[in-house]
Design a protein around this motif. Structure first.
Motif, PDB file in Angstrom:
ATOM      1  N   LYS A 158       0.480  -1.080  -0.225  1.00  0.00           N
ATOM      2  CA  LYS A 158      -0.001   0.184  -0.084  1.00  0.00           C
ATOM      3  C   LYS A 158       0.754   1.288  -0.141  1.00  0.00           C
ATOM      4  O   LYS A 158       0.488   1.984  -0.344  1.00  0.00           O
ATOM      5  CB  LYS A 158      -0.633  -0.276   0.771  1.00  0.00           C
ATOM      6  CG  LYS A 158      -1.866  -1.191   0.665  1.00  0.00           C
ATOM      7  CD  LYS A 158      -2.182  -1.213   2.598  1.00  0.00           C
ATOM      8  CE  LYS A 158      -3.752  -2.182   2.216  1.00  0.00           C
ATOM      9  NZ  LYS A 158      -3.775  -3.384   1.178  1.00  0.00           N
ATOM     10  N   VAL A 159       2.117   1.674   0.501  1.00  0.00           N
ATOM     11  CA  VAL A 159       3.009   2.389   0.613  1.00  0.00           C
ATOM     12  C   VAL A 159       3.483   2.286  -0.754  1.00  0.00           C
ATOM     13  O   VAL A 159       4.002   3.813  -1.175  1.00  0.00           O
ATOM     14  CB  VAL A 159       4.025   2.152   1.941  1.00  0.00           C
ATOM     15  CG1 VAL A 159       5.484   3.611   1.940  1.00  0.00           C
ATOM     16  CG2 VAL A 159       3.167   2.702   3.416  1.00  0.00           C
ATOM     17  N   LYS A 160       4.043   1.332  -1.145  1.00  0.00           N
ATOM     18  CA  LYS A 160       4.608   2.080  -2.706  1.00  0.00           C
ATOM     19  C   LYS A 160       3.390   2.352  -3.647  1.00  0.00           C
ATOM     20  O   LYS A 160       4.244   3.214  -4.606  1.00  0.00           O
ATOM     21  CB  LYS A 160       4.632   0.421  -2.971  1.00  0.00           C
ATOM     22  CG  LYS A 160       5.842  -0.454  -2.457  1.00  0.00           C
ATOM     23  CD  LYS A 160       6.332  -1.558  -3.220  1.00  0.00           C
ATOM     24  CE  LYS A 160       7.980  -2.278  -2.211  1.00  0.00           C
ATOM     25  NZ  LYS A 160       8.269  -3.697  -2.629  1.00  0.00           N
ATOM     26  N   ASP A 161       2.015   1.794  -3.717  1.00  0.00           N
ATOM     27  CA  ASP A 161       1.644   2.886  -4.242  1.00  0.00           C
ATOM     28  C   ASP A 161       1.395   4.058  -3.844  1.00  0.00           C
ATOM     29  O   ASP A 161       1.595   5.446  -4.933  1.00  0.00           O
ATOM     30  CB  ASP A 161       0.208   2.037  -4.113  1.00  0.00           C
ATOM     31  CG  ASP A 161      -0.176   1.092  -4.862  1.00  0.00           C
ATOM     32  OD1 ASP A 161       0.707   0.648  -5.500  1.00  0.00           O
ATOM     33  OD2 ASP A 161      -1.154   0.585  -4.595  1.00  0.00           O
ATOM     34  N   GLU A 162       1.508   4.718  -2.914  1.00  0.00           N
ATOM     35  CA  GLU A 162       1.848   6.294  -2.337  1.00  0.00           C
ATOM     36  C   GLU A 162       2.784   6.278  -3.061  1.00  0.00           C
ATOM     37  O   GLU A 162       3.560   7.683  -3.302  1.00  0.00           O
ATOM     38  CB  GLU A 162       1.142   6.042  -1.061  1.00  0.00           C
ATOM     39  CG  GLU A 162       1.309   7.675  -0.224  1.00  0.00           C
ATOM     40  CD  GLU A 162       0.078   8.235  -0.955  1.00  0.00           C
ATOM     41  OE1 GLU A 162      -0.376   9.435  -1.234  1.00  0.00           O
ATOM     42  OE2 GLU A 162      -1.107   7.354  -1.799  1.00  0.00           O
ATOM     43  N   ALA A 163       4.359   6.091  -2.734  1.00  0.00           N
ATOM     44  CA  ALA A 163       5.309   6.929  -2.974  1.00  0.00           C
ATOM     45  C   ALA A 163       5.363   6.849  -4.318  1.00  0.00           C
ATOM     46  O   ALA A 163       5.543   8.151  -4.778  1.00  0.00           O
ATOM     47  CB  ALA A 163       6.129   5.882  -2.657  1.00  0.00           C
ATOM     48  N   ARG A 164       5.172   6.014  -5.629  1.00  0.00           N
ATOM     49  CA  ARG A 164       4.765   6.077  -6.901  1.00  0.00           C
ATOM     50  C   ARG A 164       4.488   7.050  -6.697  1.00  0.00           C
ATOM     51  O   ARG A 164       4.768   8.045  -7.727  1.00  0.00           O
ATOM     52  CB  ARG A 164       4.409   4.786  -7.520  1.00  0.00           C
ATOM     53  CG  ARG A 164       5.751   3.602  -7.237  1.00  0.00           C
ATOM     54  CD  ARG A 164       4.779   2.328  -8.798  1.00  0.00           C
ATOM     55  NE  ARG A 164       6.330   0.900  -7.747  1.00  0.00           N
ATOM     56  CZ  ARG A 164       5.286   0.559  -7.329  1.00  0.00           C
ATOM     57  NH1 ARG A 164       3.995  -0.110  -6.596  1.00  0.00           N
ATOM     58  NH2 ARG A 164       5.767  -0.471  -6.454  1.00  0.00           N
ATOM     59  N   ALA A 165       2.877   7.163  -6.378  1.00  0.00           N
ATOM     60  CA  ALA A 165       2.656   8.655  -7.367  1.00  0.00           C
ATOM     61  C   ALA A 165       2.428   9.983  -6.432  1.00  0.00           C
ATOM     62  O   ALA A 165       3.128  11.137  -7.105  1.00  0.00           O
ATOM     63  CB  ALA A 165       0.937   8.020  -5.997  1.00  0.00           C
ATOM     64  N   ALA A 166       3.763   9.941  -5.583  1.00  0.00           N
ATOM     65  CA  ALA A 166       4.699  10.780  -4.972  1.00  0.00           C
ATOM     66  C   ALA A 166       5.835  10.932  -5.386  1.00  0.00           C
ATOM     67  O   ALA A 166       7.082  12.058  -4.876  1.00  0.00           O
ATOM     68  CB  ALA A 166       4.726  11.232  -3.517  1.00  0.00           C
ATOM     69  N   GLY A 167       6.405  10.087  -6.475  1.00  0.00           N
ATOM     70  CA  GLY A 167       7.388  10.355  -7.149  1.00  0.00           C
ATOM     71  C   GLY A 167       8.838   9.588  -5.530  1.00  0.00           C
ATOM     72  O   GLY A 167      10.101   9.991  -6.431  1.00  0.00           O
ATOM     73  N   VAL A 168       8.652   8.491  -4.995  1.00  0.00           N
ATOM     74  CA  VAL A 168       9.964   8.780  -4.203  1.00  0.00           C
ATOM     75  C   VAL A 168       9.949   7.263  -4.660  1.00  0.00           C
ATOM     76  O   VAL A 168       9.224   6.128  -4.783  1.00  0.00           O
ATOM     77  CB  VAL A 168       8.891   8.917  -2.454  1.00  0.00           C
ATOM     78  CG1 VAL A 168       9.628   7.646  -2.055  1.00  0.00           C
ATOM     79  CG2 VAL A 168       8.552  10.089  -2.415  1.00  0.00           C
ATOM     80  N   SER A 169      11.080   7.201  -4.014  1.00  0.00           N
ATOM     81  CA  SER A 169      11.945   5.118  -4.158  1.00  0.00           C
ATOM     82  C   SER A 169      11.321   4.339  -3.741  1.00  0.00           C
ATOM     83  O   SER A 169      11.230   4.522  -2.663  1.00  0.00           O
ATOM     84  CB  SER A 169      12.927   5.253  -3.919  1.00  0.00           C
ATOM     85  OG  SER A 169      13.785   4.123  -4.526  1.00  0.00           O
ATOM     86  N   THR A 170      11.314   3.008  -4.619  1.00  0.00           N
ATOM     87  CA  THR A 170      10.326   2.427  -3.253  1.00  0.00           C
ATOM     88  C   THR A 170      11.694   0.761  -3.634  1.00  0.00           C
ATOM     89  O   THR A 170      11.509   0.115  -3.416  1.00  0.00           O
ATOM     90  CB  THR A 170       9.667   1.724  -4.027  1.00  0.00           C
ATOM     91  OG1 THR A 170       9.373   1.830  -5.002  1.00  0.00           O
ATOM     92  CG2 THR A 170       8.162   2.890  -3.977  1.00  0.00           C
ATOM     93  N   THR A 171      12.639   1.048  -4.170  1.00  0.00           N
ATOM     94  CA  THR A 171      13.294  -0.460  -4.190  1.00  0.00           C
ATOM     95  C   THR A 171      14.337  -1.004  -2.668  1.00  0.00           C
ATOM     96  O   THR A 171      14.511  -2.050  -3.284  1.00  0.00           O
ATOM     97  CB  THR A 171      14.880   0.017  -4.810  1.00  0.00           C
ATOM     98  OG1 THR A 171      15.896   1.613  -4.639  1.00  0.00           O
ATOM     99  CG2 THR A 171      14.378   0.573  -6.241  1.00  0.00           C
ATOM    100  N   LYS A 172      14.057   0.572  -2.091  1.00  0.00           N
ATOM    101  CA  LYS A 172      14.906  -0.474  -0.198  1.00  0.00           C
ATOM    102  C   LYS A 172      13.553  -0.690   0.225  1.00  0.00           C
ATOM    103  O   LYS A 172      14.553  -1.720   1.170  1.00  0.00           O
ATOM    104  CB  LYS A 172      15.621   0.838   0.461  1.00  0.00           C
ATOM    105  CG  LYS A 172      16.947   1.164  -0.497  1.00  0.00           C
ATOM    106  CD  LYS A 172      17.521   2.081   0.322  1.00  0.00           C
ATOM    107  CE  LYS A 172      18.824   2.602  -0.442  1.00  0.00           C
ATOM    108  NZ  LYS A 172      19.436   3.681   0.043  1.00  0.00           N
ATOM    109  N   LEU A 173      12.157  -1.142   0.087  1.00  0.00           N
ATOM    110  CA  LEU A 173      11.595  -0.962   0.914  1.00  0.00           C
ATOM    111  C   LEU A 173      11.184  -2.322   0.744  1.00  0.00           C
ATOM    112  O   LEU A 173      10.962  -3.221   2.010  1.00  0.00           O
ATOM    113  CB  LEU A 173      10.313  -0.037   0.657  1.00  0.00           C
ATOM    114  CG  LEU A 173      10.203   1.326   0.633  1.00  0.00           C
ATOM    115  CD1 LEU A 173       8.944   1.631  -0.064  1.00  0.00           C
ATOM    116  CD2 LEU A 173      10.706   1.663   2.171  1.00  0.00           C
TER     117      LEU A 173
END
Length: 145
Positions: free
Chosen positions: A48-63
């Motif tokens: 759920k956080v990854k979807d929000e992060a992608r929308a905000a332009g935040v990297s999700t590679t380390k999650l």
């Protein structure tokens, strides 16, 4: 916080993050149960956080790597004597996840929370518990040696 609360802060951390997800309408999960069973619900939270992060332009590679590290450090507690050190340090794997949360909030221009309720009593509690834990860990290591 996790170290001085003997791991209970991780339950609280999971509860608060699931509560935010529920309040935003992104899940129907029950936050107290999700927080209590964080090792089993962490990957769902991260989806759920990854979807929000992608929308905000935040990297999700380390999650995902961080979540896996959190679980592995928690499992290493089964090692006699030093296992507790691994378990108590499992919160370190959650630091990249917290950074992602902060970056998402910054992208949405939400202000940082002020911790005005954090008093000298909190610092005293942390110091006392940290000293108590250090004493018992050293004593256990000396006893085994």
């Amino acid at each position: 916080m996790s170290f001085t609360t003997l791991g209970f802060y991780l339950i609280y951390w999971g509860y608060k993050n699931w509560k935010i997800m529920k309040a935003s309408g992104r899940t129907a999960a029950w936050p107290p149960i999700c927080g209590l069973f964080l090792p089993f619900t962490l990957f769902s939270l991260l989806d759920k956080v990854k979807d929000e992060a992608r929308a905000a332009g935040v990297s999700t590679t380390k999650l995902t790597i961080s979540a896996f590290g959190f679980l592995m450090l928690g499992l290493l507690k089964m090692i006699p004597v030093v296992g507790i050190l691994f378990n108590m340090s499992s919160f370190l794997a959650l630091i990249p996840i917290n950074r992602a949360f902060a970056n998402i909030n910054a992208a949405h221009q939400q202000s940082k929370p002020e911790y005005e309720n954090f008093t000298w009593l909190n610092f005293t509690w942390f110091a006392v518990v940290a000293a108590w834990l250090a004493f018992h860990i050293v004593r256990e290591i000396m006893r085994v040696s």
